[in-house]
Design a protein around this motif. Structure first.
Motif, short mmCIF file in Angstrom:
data_model
loop_
_atom_site.label_atom_id
_atom_site.label_comp_id
_atom_site.label_asym_id
_atom_site.label_seq_id
_atom_site.Cartn_x
_atom_site.Cartn_y
_atom_site.Cartn_z
N LEU A 107 0.80 -1.22 0.00
CA LEU A 107 0.00 0.00 0.00
C LEU A 107 0.84 1.27 0.00
O LEU A 107 0.28 2.37 -0.05
CB LEU A 107 -0.94 0.01 1.22
CG LEU A 107 -1.93 -1.14 1.33
CD1 LEU A 107 -2.94 -0.86 2.43
CD2 LEU A 107 -2.65 -1.41 0.01
N LYS A 108 2.13 1.17 0.06
CA LYS A 108 2.96 2.37 0.12
C LYS A 108 2.89 3.13 -1.21
O LYS A 108 2.67 2.56 -2.27
CB LYS A 108 4.40 2.01 0.44
CG LYS A 108 5.11 1.25 -0.68
CD LYS A 108 6.55 0.94 -0.28
CE LYS A 108 7.27 0.18 -1.41
NZ LYS A 108 8.66 -0.15 -1.02
N ARG A 109 3.07 4.44 -1.11
CA ARG A 109 3.09 5.30 -2.29
C ARG A 109 4.41 6.06 -2.32
O ARG A 109 4.98 6.37 -1.27
CB ARG A 109 1.93 6.29 -2.24
CG ARG A 109 0.55 5.65 -2.23
CD ARG A 109 -0.50 6.66 -1.84
NE ARG A 109 -0.21 7.22 -0.51
CZ ARG A 109 -0.76 8.34 -0.04
NH1 ARG A 109 -1.60 9.03 -0.80
NH2 ARG A 109 -0.46 8.77 1.17
N ALA A 121 -0.69 3.75 -5.18
CA ALA A 121 -0.11 2.54 -4.61
C ALA A 121 -0.22 1.39 -5.60
O ALA A 121 -0.89 1.51 -6.64
CB ALA A 121 -0.82 2.19 -3.31
N ARG A 122 0.42 0.30 -5.30
CA ARG A 122 0.37 -0.86 -6.19
C ARG A 122 -1.06 -1.39 -6.28
O ARG A 122 -1.48 -1.88 -7.33
CB ARG A 122 1.32 -1.94 -5.67
CG ARG A 122 1.32 -3.21 -6.52
CD ARG A 122 2.45 -4.14 -6.14
NE ARG A 122 2.39 -5.39 -6.87
CZ ARG A 122 2.80 -5.55 -8.12
NH1 ARG A 122 3.30 -4.51 -8.78
NH2 ARG A 122 2.71 -6.71 -8.72
N TYR A 123 -1.82 -1.27 -5.20
CA TYR A 123 -3.21 -1.71 -5.18
C TYR A 123 -4.06 -0.53 -4.69
O TYR A 123 -4.46 -0.48 -3.51
CB TYR A 123 -3.39 -2.93 -4.27
CG TYR A 123 -2.70 -4.17 -4.79
CD1 TYR A 123 -3.33 -5.01 -5.70
CD2 TYR A 123 -1.42 -4.48 -4.38
CE1 TYR A 123 -2.70 -6.14 -6.19
CE2 TYR A 123 -0.77 -5.62 -4.87
CZ TYR A 123 -1.42 -6.43 -5.77
OH TYR A 123 -0.79 -7.56 -6.25
N PRO A 124 -4.35 0.43 -5.57
CA PRO A 124 -5.03 1.67 -5.13
C PRO A 124 -6.44 1.46 -4.60
O PRO A 124 -6.84 2.09 -3.62
CB PRO A 124 -5.02 2.54 -6.39
CG PRO A 124 -4.84 1.58 -7.53
CD PRO A 124 -4.02 0.46 -6.99
N ALA A 125 -7.23 0.59 -5.24
CA ALA A 125 -8.61 0.39 -4.79
C ALA A 125 -8.64 -0.29 -3.42
O ALA A 125 -9.45 0.08 -2.56
CB ALA A 125 -9.38 -0.43 -5.82
N LEU A 126 -7.80 -1.27 -3.22
CA LEU A 126 -7.75 -1.93 -1.92
C LEU A 126 -7.22 -0.98 -0.85
O LEU A 126 -7.67 -1.02 0.30
CB LEU A 126 -6.87 -3.19 -2.01
CG LEU A 126 -7.49 -4.37 -2.78
CD1 LEU A 126 -6.48 -5.48 -2.96
CD2 LEU A 126 -8.72 -4.89 -2.05
N ARG A 127 -6.28 -0.12 -1.22
CA ARG A 127 -5.78 0.85 -0.25
C ARG A 127 -6.90 1.80 0.18
O ARG A 127 -7.03 2.13 1.36
CB ARG A 127 -4.63 1.65 -0.85
CG ARG A 127 -4.02 2.64 0.13
CD ARG A 127 -2.91 3.47 -0.49
NE ARG A 127 -2.23 4.23 0.56
CZ ARG A 127 -2.67 5.38 1.07
NH1 ARG A 127 -3.80 5.89 0.61
NH2 ARG A 127 -1.99 5.99 2.02
N GLU A 128 -7.71 2.21 -0.77
CA GLU A 128 -8.82 3.11 -0.44
C GLU A 128 -9.83 2.41 0.46
O GLU A 128 -10.37 3.02 1.39
CB GLU A 128 -9.50 3.58 -1.73
CG GLU A 128 -10.54 4.66 -1.51
CD GLU A 128 -11.11 5.17 -2.81
OE1 GLU A 128 -12.08 5.96 -2.76
OE2 GLU A 128 -10.60 4.79 -3.89
N GLN A 158 -4.02 -6.06 -15.89
CA GLN A 158 -4.81 -7.13 -15.30
C GLN A 158 -4.81 -7.03 -13.76
O GLN A 158 -5.84 -7.26 -13.11
CB GLN A 158 -4.25 -8.49 -15.73
CG GLN A 158 -4.40 -8.75 -17.22
CD GLN A 158 -3.70 -10.03 -17.64
OE1 GLN A 158 -2.64 -10.38 -17.11
NE2 GLN A 158 -4.28 -10.73 -18.60
N ARG A 159 -3.66 -6.69 -13.20
CA ARG A 159 -3.58 -6.54 -11.74
C ARG A 159 -4.48 -5.41 -11.26
O ARG A 159 -5.19 -5.56 -10.26
CB ARG A 159 -2.13 -6.29 -11.32
CG ARG A 159 -1.98 -5.87 -9.86
CD ARG A 159 -0.53 -5.71 -9.47
NE ARG A 159 0.21 -4.87 -10.40
CZ ARG A 159 0.18 -3.54 -10.41
NH1 ARG A 159 -0.60 -2.89 -9.54
NH2 ARG A 159 0.90 -2.85 -11.28
#
Length: 494
Positions: A107-109, A121-128, A158-159
């Motif tokens: 989740l780091k930016r 972040a690498r997973y922006p929706a999950l971080r939100e 895809q990710r």
């Protein structure tokens, strides 16, 4: 001090007052079912928000612990790693600290060099979803782990698409599989639900991923038996999933309590297991009719079950022969040591030494062959003793005993050994009136325990430890037999 920290410390004080009041006035035991459910849901929401703050703080700990920095935060606080610092400050165990650091990495930016703003972040929706309180640490890792395992075979687009779908599910939003459009709302998912959807997405995005993984697993599989160390031999294995599954089923068949007995086992003297190292410690009171406490750890129970599996497999006769005979464990012991129970015996195929009493237990379950050497080492006599219970005798003893006769033990007859109640070395016959079923563990350690066994008219009886039976009475063992109802004499008629 920063306003965020000040407000959080104020929240901590508020929670401290709340919990002191709740426990001091014993409020929680008087809550209704609906209030207990609401309490758990509310604490879950608070926990998820706190974990979001911990993850973001862990991001900063990671960045400020970079090796090239002279002002590393870990050095300031006297810790070697970021995990150690998080563990010491939050008072969690190492596993939880590692999980926080791992989540922080996802989740780091990073800041843009040109504009100074944070990049996604690498997973922006999950971080939100985490920052909004919908997703906690366990759910985040459950959603991300399958994707990270297939990281090298999944494209960035895809990710990010999988991230959007998982982020929507974390908020309880149902999306159309084709258009990714919202089609309604449902209950918030559990970590298991998120992990399952992530696995489905990975299977769709990386359909060929399982095959190379299986090839790697096939090459990696192995079983290694080490050397004797401190009385035990280490065994290390990398098992294929189907092999591990079969082994787990066999272990479960031995370790799980019987399920065909009464529901209230404690009131009927049924199976009563003590918790292992993984659980809290409890005791047993003989006055309440509880069966004996099994004090073995979970790992020790698995070892003993594995020993029973090996012994049972050796008895089947379905294995290839070695030297013209079935695979046979050979334990050698000096006659004097065997008679006295002192000294050591040797395990022939490994060369390791074991106590002579263990050799006696091995001989009790199997057979003894006497080989006499002269002073020069020449074999001058070979003999054997008929101390092995044959198939018919074992079948009869099985019908009588039903399983291990020690109260509270649930090992079925198939996995048990037959013990000579009166030792064969003391003249005890190999007869159904002198044989009882014992599991591997109780057979090996009977002499060390306070359990005693005797035969009374061909029926086994046991006497337990004082803590189990303060009356120290001999009690019938084995499978209970149905009793015929007493006949009532008809009154005479005039």
């Amino acid at each position: 001090m920063n306003n965020v920290v000040t407000q959080l410390e104020g929240l901590d004080e508020t929670l401290a007052v709340l919990t002191r009041d709740a426990f001091g006035r014993e409020v929680i035991p008087d809550l209704s079912d609906a209030d207990v459910a609401a309490l758990l849901a509310a604490t879950g929401r608070v926990q998820r928000r706190l974990e979001a703050l911990q993850i973001e703080a862990a991001v900063q700990v990671q960045e400020r612990s970079a090796p090239m920095r002279d002002d590393r935060i870990t050095l300031t606080y006297g810790c070697a790693t970021a995990v150690d610092l998080i563990r010491m400050l939050t008072l969690v165990d190492s596993r939880q600290a590692h999980r926080l650091v791992r989540a922080a990495g996802f989740l780091k930016r990073t800041r843009s060099i040109t504009e100074g703003v944070f990049l996604p972040a690498r997973y922006p929706a999950l971080r939100e979803a985490v920052t909004d309180g919908y997703l906690g640490l366990s759910g985040l890792l459950a959603a991300i782990t399958p994707l990270e395992q297939a990281r090298a075979r999944i494209l960035d687009d895809q990710r990010l698409d999988a991230d959007r779908r998982l982020g929507a599910l974390a908020r309880g939003i149902d999306t159309d599989a084709e258009s990714d459009a919202s089609i309604g709302r449902g209950p918030l998912p559990t970590p298991e639900d998120l992990g399952l959807l992530s696995q489905v997405l990975v299977a769709y995005l990386d359909p060929d991923g399982a095959e190379p993984t299986d090839d790697t697993a096939t090459r990696k599989r192995g079983l290694t038996i080490g050397r004797l160390r401190d009385g035990t031999i280490p065994v290390r294995a990398d098992l294929l999933p189907e092999v591990a599954g079969q082994l787990q089923l066999l272990l479960d068949s031995l370790l799980n309590p019987r399920v065909d007995g009464p529901e209230d086992l404690s009131s009927t003297g049924g199976v009563h297991f003590a918790p292992t190292d993984d659980d809290a410690s409890v005791g047993t009171d003989a006055d309440h009719g509880l069966s004996p406490v099994d004090s073995r750890t979970r790992a020790q129970k698995r070892h003993d079950a594995f020993a029973a599996i090996l012994n049972t497999a050796a008895r089947t006769g379905n294995f290839p022969t070695l030297g013209g005979a079935a695979p046979t464990l050979v334990v050698t012991v000096n006659a004097d040591d065997y008679a006295t129970g002192a000294g050591h015996a040797g395990v022939q195929n490994t060369g390791d030494l074991i106590p002579a009493r263990v050799a006696a237990q091995t001989g009790c379950a199997g057979g003894i062959q006497r080989v006499l050497f002269d002073s020069q080492g020449r074999i001058v006599s070979i003999g054997t003793s008929a101390r092995i219970f044959n198939a018919l005798q074992r079948r009869a003893i099985t019908l009588r005993d039903g399983g291990c006769i020690i109260p509270g033990c649930t090992i079925p007859a198939t996995w048990c050994e037959i013990h000579h109640v009166r030792e064969h070395a003391d003249g005890g016959p190999t007869h159904t009136d002198n044989g009882v079923l014992l599991c591997w563990w109780h057979h090996r350690n009977l002499h060390l325990s306070e359990w005693r066994i005797r035969m009374n008219g061909g029926v086994p009886e046991v006497r337990g430890p004082l803590w189990w039976d303060r009356e120290q009475r001999w009690r019938p063992a084995g499978r209970p037999r149905p009793q015929s109802p007493p006949r009532h004499r008809q009154p005479a008629t005039a």
